[in-house]
Design a protein around this motif. Sequence first.
Motif, short mmCIF file in Angstrom:
data_model
loop_
_atom_site.label_atom_id
_atom_site.label_comp_id
_atom_site.label_asym_id
_atom_site.label_seq_id
_atom_site.Cartn_x
_atom_site.Cartn_y
_atom_site.Cartn_z
N GLU A 111 -6.53 -8.54 -36.56
CA GLU A 111 -7.67 -8.70 -37.44
C GLU A 111 -8.72 -7.69 -37.02
OE1 GLU A 111 -10.14 -12.26 -37.02
OE2 GLU A 111 -9.09 -12.68 -35.15
N CYS A 112 -9.56 -7.30 -37.95
CA CYS A 112 -10.65 -6.38 -37.66
C CYS A 112 -11.85 -7.20 -37.23
CB CYS A 112 -11.01 -5.59 -38.92
SG CYS A 112 -9.64 -4.66 -39.62
N LEU A 144 -5.62 -0.02 -36.79
CA LEU A 144 -7.05 0.24 -36.94
C LEU A 144 -7.38 1.02 -38.21
CD1 LEU A 144 -9.58 -0.44 -35.36
CD2 LEU A 144 -9.30 1.69 -34.09
N LEU A 165 -9.61 -3.92 -33.04
CA LEU A 165 -8.47 -4.80 -33.34
C LEU A 165 -8.42 -5.96 -32.36
CD1 LEU A 165 -5.61 -2.23 -34.00
CD2 LEU A 165 -6.90 -3.54 -35.68
N CYS A 222 -9.20 -0.93 -40.90
CA CYS A 222 -10.49 -1.55 -40.57
C CYS A 222 -11.62 -0.58 -40.88
CB CYS A 222 -10.54 -1.90 -39.07
SG CYS A 222 -9.31 -3.07 -38.53
N LYS A 270 -15.20 -1.20 -36.32
CA LYS A 270 -14.47 -2.41 -35.94
C LYS A 270 -13.44 -2.13 -34.85
CE LYS A 270 -16.48 -4.86 -39.12
NZ LYS A 270 -17.45 -5.86 -38.81
#
Length: 99
Positions: free
Chosen positions: A89-90, A62, A71, A65, A69
């Motif tokens: 991905e964020c 994290l 995860l 990000c 956002k």
Amino acid sequence: MKPHVLLIPAAVLSLLSAANVAEARPDLRQMTCAQAQNMVLRNGAVVFTTGQYTYSRFVANLRYCERDKALAPQYGATRDNPQCYVAYECKDPDLLFID
């Protein structure tokens, strides 16, 4: 020296720099699953080429990000695994369960 004579070398250098940037992005499809996972762990965040005209950003945690956002697991096709879990991905928290 005439100004237009200086523009030619500058234009050539600019084109070479753009070519190097395109080459700098690793192609996920050419790596093994373990190589891709290790690259993200080593660098924290990596933008991989994922297809002929596509790319995606993978993050280790994290910290990579934006503040608002969350995860989500991110998978990609690697040389040895068509559904390799590479990293995260964020995503917007509201979109976590939409795909």
